[in-house]
Design a protein around this motif. Sequence first.
Motif, PDB file in Angstrom:
ATOM      1  N   ARG A   1       0.872  -1.176   0.000  1.00  0.00           N
ATOM      2  CA  ARG A   1       0.000   0.000   0.000  1.00  0.00           C
ATOM      3  C   ARG A   1       0.905   1.220   0.000  1.00  0.00           C
ATOM      4  O   ARG A   1       1.635   1.468   0.960  1.00  0.00           O
ATOM      5  CB  ARG A   1      -0.901  -0.010   1.233  1.00  0.00           C
ATOM      6  N   ARG A   2       0.853   1.964  -1.078  1.00  0.00           N
ATOM      7  CA  ARG A   2       1.834   3.022  -1.272  1.00  0.00           C
ATOM      8  C   ARG A   2       1.472   4.294  -0.523  1.00  0.00           C
ATOM      9  O   ARG A   2       0.304   4.668  -0.407  1.00  0.00           O
ATOM     10  CB  ARG A   2       1.972   3.351  -2.760  1.00  0.00           C
ATOM     11  N   GLY A   3       2.491   4.960  -0.018  1.00  0.00           N
ATOM     12  CA  GLY A   3       2.318   6.266   0.592  1.00  0.00           C
ATOM     13  C   GLY A   3       3.406   7.209   0.126  1.00  0.00           C
ATOM     14  O   GLY A   3       4.491   6.782  -0.280  1.00  0.00           O
ATOM     15  N   MET A   4       3.136   8.510   0.180  1.00  0.00           N
ATOM     16  CA  MET A   4       4.112   9.516  -0.228  1.00  0.00           C
ATOM     17  C   MET A   4       4.301  10.541   0.882  1.00  0.00           C
ATOM     18  O   MET A   4       3.365  10.878   1.611  1.00  0.00           O
ATOM     19  CB  MET A   4       3.676  10.204  -1.518  1.00  0.00           C
ATOM     20  N   VAL A   5       5.526  11.008   1.008  1.00  0.00           N
ATOM     21  CA  VAL A   5       5.893  11.994   2.023  1.00  0.00           C
ATOM     22  C   VAL A   5       6.635  13.140   1.344  1.00  0.00           C
ATOM     23  O   VAL A   5       7.484  12.913   0.471  1.00  0.00           O
ATOM     24  CB  VAL A   5       6.786  11.362   3.108  1.00  0.00           C
ATOM     25  N   LEU A   6       6.310  14.359   1.737  1.00  0.00           N
ATOM     26  CA  LEU A   6       7.018  15.547   1.266  1.00  0.00           C
ATOM     27  C   LEU A   6       7.933  16.034   2.390  1.00  0.00           C
ATOM     28  O   LEU A   6       7.535  16.019   3.560  1.00  0.00           O
ATOM     29  CB  LEU A   6       6.042  16.660   0.887  1.00  0.00           C
ATOM     30  N   VAL A   7       9.137  16.450   2.043  1.00  0.00           N
ATOM     31  CA  VAL A   7      10.109  16.917   3.031  1.00  0.00           C
ATOM     32  C   VAL A   7      10.497  18.350   2.694  1.00  0.00           C
ATOM     33  O   VAL A   7      10.966  18.626   1.581  1.00  0.00           O
ATOM     34  CB  VAL A   7      11.366  16.026   3.037  1.00  0.00           C
ATOM     35  N   THR A   8      10.315  19.258   3.645  1.00  0.00           N
ATOM     36  CA  THR A   8      10.677  20.651   3.408  1.00  0.00           C
ATOM     37  C   THR A   8      12.173  20.858   3.649  1.00  0.00           C
ATOM     38  O   THR A   8      12.860  20.010   4.222  1.00  0.00           O
ATOM     39  CB  THR A   8       9.903  21.599   4.339  1.00  0.00           C
ATOM     40  N   THR A   9      12.656  22.002   3.229  1.00  0.00           N
ATOM     41  CA  THR A   9      14.002  22.405   3.626  1.00  0.00           C
ATOM     42  C   THR A   9      13.998  22.749   5.116  1.00  0.00           C
ATOM     43  O   THR A   9      12.946  22.894   5.736  1.00  0.00           O
ATOM     44  CB  THR A   9      14.449  23.635   2.820  1.00  0.00           C
TER      45      THR A   9
ATOM     46  N   GLY B   1       2.589  14.450   5.197  1.00  0.00           N
ATOM     47  CA  GLY B   1       1.903  13.288   4.652  1.00  0.00           C
ATOM     48  C   GLY B   1       0.412  13.530   4.817  1.00  0.00           C
ATOM     49  O   GLY B   1      -0.012  14.633   5.192  1.00  0.00           O
ATOM     50  N   SER B   2      -0.389  12.517   4.603  1.00  0.00           N
ATOM     51  CA  SER B   2       0.014  11.183   4.177  1.00  0.00           C
ATOM     52  C   SER B   2      -0.944  10.750   3.087  1.00  0.00           C
ATOM     53  O   SER B   2      -2.031  11.314   2.930  1.00  0.00           O
ATOM     54  CB  SER B   2      -0.031  10.207   5.351  1.00  0.00           C
ATOM     55  N   SER B   3      -0.524   9.749   2.339  1.00  0.00           N
ATOM     56  CA  SER B   3      -1.394   9.192   1.305  1.00  0.00           C
ATOM     57  C   SER B   3      -1.381   7.691   1.409  1.00  0.00           C
ATOM     58  O   SER B   3      -0.436   7.087   1.937  1.00  0.00           O
ATOM     59  CB  SER B   3      -0.920   9.636  -0.086  1.00  0.00           C
ATOM     60  N   ARG B   4      -2.439   7.066   0.901  1.00  0.00           N
ATOM     61  CA  ARG B   4      -2.553   5.617   0.848  1.00  0.00           C
ATOM     62  C   ARG B   4      -3.267   5.230  -0.429  1.00  0.00           C
ATOM     63  O   ARG B   4      -4.328   5.775  -0.740  1.00  0.00           O
ATOM     64  CB  ARG B   4      -3.346   5.085   2.058  1.00  0.00           C
ATOM     65  N   GLU B   5      -2.682   4.291  -1.158  1.00  0.00           N
ATOM     66  CA  GLU B   5      -3.324   3.750  -2.351  1.00  0.00           C
ATOM     67  C   GLU B   5      -2.669   2.427  -2.702  1.00  0.00           C
ATOM     68  O   GLU B   5      -1.497   2.191  -2.389  1.00  0.00           O
ATOM     69  CB  GLU B   5      -3.216   4.727  -3.532  1.00  0.00           C
ATOM     70  N   GLN B   6      -3.441   1.560  -3.317  1.00  0.00           N
ATOM     71  CA  GLN B   6      -2.921   0.270  -3.743  1.00  0.00           C
ATOM     72  C   GLN B   6      -2.679   0.317  -5.248  1.00  0.00           C
ATOM     73  O   GLN B   6      -3.616   0.265  -6.046  1.00  0.00           O
ATOM     74  CB  GLN B   6      -3.897  -0.849  -3.368  1.00  0.00           C
ATOM     75  N   VAL B   7      -1.405   0.407  -5.613  1.00  0.00           N
ATOM     76  CA  VAL B   7      -1.003   0.498  -7.014  1.00  0.00           C
ATOM     77  C   VAL B   7       0.105  -0.504  -7.306  1.00  0.00           C
ATOM     78  O   VAL B   7       0.939  -0.286  -8.184  1.00  0.00           O
ATOM     79  CB  VAL B   7      -0.550   1.936  -7.374  1.00  0.00           C
ATOM     80  N   GLY B   8       0.119  -1.610  -6.532  1.00  0.00           N
ATOM     81  CA  GLY B   8       1.204  -2.562  -6.682  1.00  0.00           C
ATOM     82  C   GLY B   8       2.512  -1.936  -6.228  1.00  0.00           C
ATOM     83  O   GLY B   8       2.549  -1.125  -5.303  1.00  0.00           O
ATOM     84  N   PHE B   9       3.589  -2.293  -6.896  1.00  0.00           N
ATOM     85  CA  PHE B   9       4.908  -1.738  -6.560  1.00  0.00           C
ATOM     86  C   PHE B   9       5.302  -0.631  -7.542  1.00  0.00           C
ATOM     87  O   PHE B   9       6.481  -0.454  -7.852  1.00  0.00           O
ATOM     88  CB  PHE B   9       5.959  -2.845  -6.543  1.00  0.00           C
ATOM     89  N   ASP B  10       4.325   0.132  -7.999  1.00  0.00           N
ATOM     90  CA  ASP B  10       4.579   1.264  -8.893  1.00  0.00           C
ATOM     91  C   ASP B  10       5.248   2.381  -8.094  1.00  0.00           C
ATOM     92  O   ASP B  10       4.658   2.944  -7.169  1.00  0.00           O
ATOM     93  CB  ASP B  10       3.258   1.750  -9.488  1.00  0.00           C
ATOM     94  N   GLU B  11       6.481   2.735  -8.444  1.00  0.00           N
ATOM     95  CA  GLU B  11       7.260   3.714  -7.686  1.00  0.00           C
ATOM     96  C   GLU B  11       7.200   5.122  -8.280  1.00  0.00           C
ATOM     97  O   GLU B  11       7.825   6.038  -7.748  1.00  0.00           O
ATOM     98  CB  GLU B  11       8.726   3.274  -7.615  1.00  0.00           C
ATOM     99  N   ARG B  12       6.459   5.312  -9.343  1.00  0.00           N
ATOM    100  CA  ARG B  12       6.438   6.624  -9.987  1.00  0.00           C
ATOM    101  C   ARG B  12       5.792   7.676  -9.089  1.00  0.00           C
ATOM    102  O   ARG B  12       4.770   7.424  -8.450  1.00  0.00           O
ATOM    103  CB  ARG B  12       5.674   6.547 -11.304  1.00  0.00           C
ATOM    104  N   LEU B  13       6.408   8.859  -9.034  1.00  0.00           N
ATOM    105  CA  LEU B  13       5.824   9.969  -8.299  1.00  0.00           C
ATOM    106  C   LEU B  13       4.614  10.492  -9.060  1.00  0.00           C
ATOM    107  O   LEU B  13       4.629  10.582 -10.293  1.00  0.00           O
ATOM    108  CB  LEU B  13       6.849  11.091  -8.119  1.00  0.00           C
TER     109      LEU B  13
END
Length: 402
Positions: free
Chosen positions: A228-236, A279-291
């Motif tokens: 289950r994919r998630g994405m994180v943004l990191v600030t300076t 964050g945060s996000s959650r989605e099932q897209v397999g092992f797709d690593e594309r932003l």
Amino acid sequence: MITDVVIVGAGIVGAACARALAMAGVRVTVLERGAAASGTSAKGEGNLLVSDKGPGAELDLAVYAASLWPNLVAELADELGPAFPPLEYERKGGLVVATTDAGAAPLLAFAATQREAGVDARPVSVADALALEPWLNPAITAAVHYPDDAQVQPVIATEALLASARGNGAVVRTGVTVTGATREATGRITGVTTSEGDVRADAVLIAAGPWSGEVAGAMGVHLPVKPRRGMVLVTTRMPHRVFHKVYDGDYFGATQSSDAALQTSSVVESTAAGTVLLGSSREQVGFDERLRVDVIREVAGKALRLFPFLAEASVMRTYGGFRPFMPDHLPVIGEDHRAPGLWHASGHEGAGIGLSLATADLIVAAMLGTTPPLDPAPFGLDRASLAPHLVGETAEPEGEAA
């Protein structure tokens, strides 16, 4: 008594199990096809949370786990010495807020159920919430403070656990791909086949996070764990203006949803280095690593609802990771009832960092026949809630392992 264990996976769950078993006198070999701590453990925020779990088995496990971290941090500091970097453990506390009138009552009701289960969940006024977080949006409608929420640097913690395991006799081998299992004539698993030859053991423990399903498939059993994919943004880096882990009440619903479609909620916290994680996000897209730009936009937009000052911040990087998702939202911890000699420690989804130590204690108790710290039955693979997802399993290998 089990004396030899092969652990597949050198993330934080595998590392915690390796250390605990090695300290109990078990001969341990950890196999990892990549680098240690390079998968899910490297792509999370290091959360050690009780605030995001409702009453039940996972919350009980989280409360027990939270009690273990302070002692572990002290033990590892003494054991590894000042040359090893600190784990950046911080009991910063969590602040969960509602951003709408409709969300206030459900948030407070959920906190009440947690208090009945023994969690320190303190409703606070908007004024008190702003005293805890002066830069928070004053338009929030309700807030609950969780003093026991904490954070750790997950890669350092994983490496420290592995270093301690090595110091207690464990062997850690990276760059080794597990391709299957060896068996006795009775069918009992007696080790693994790998890209570098067979490794024999009394027990094989799969702790490969979201890749655990692939590993199990290579050993001829079906494990219903999915990425289950998630994405994180990191600030300076910036002056410290976020002092707790702060998230909106939608976060719990997202963690418990089985919907494969994209779900986002606001989660904001600072790191010791001065960056802010969004964050945060959650989605099932397999092992797709594309932003995905749409996910980044949605995460950033919701973060601004909590902390408007972030509109002036610069995002330094964005990364995604895969959580090990189980269809009933509970990890699998224990022996596989279909394959004697095969064990599992997987499916923690986004809670693996926090639950790793408690998971290790359950594994050690089960393997050595000692009294477990809490009831392991809810985490067994043979539990009723997983039965529909094990139907149609095949004994044929499903692919190369991790």
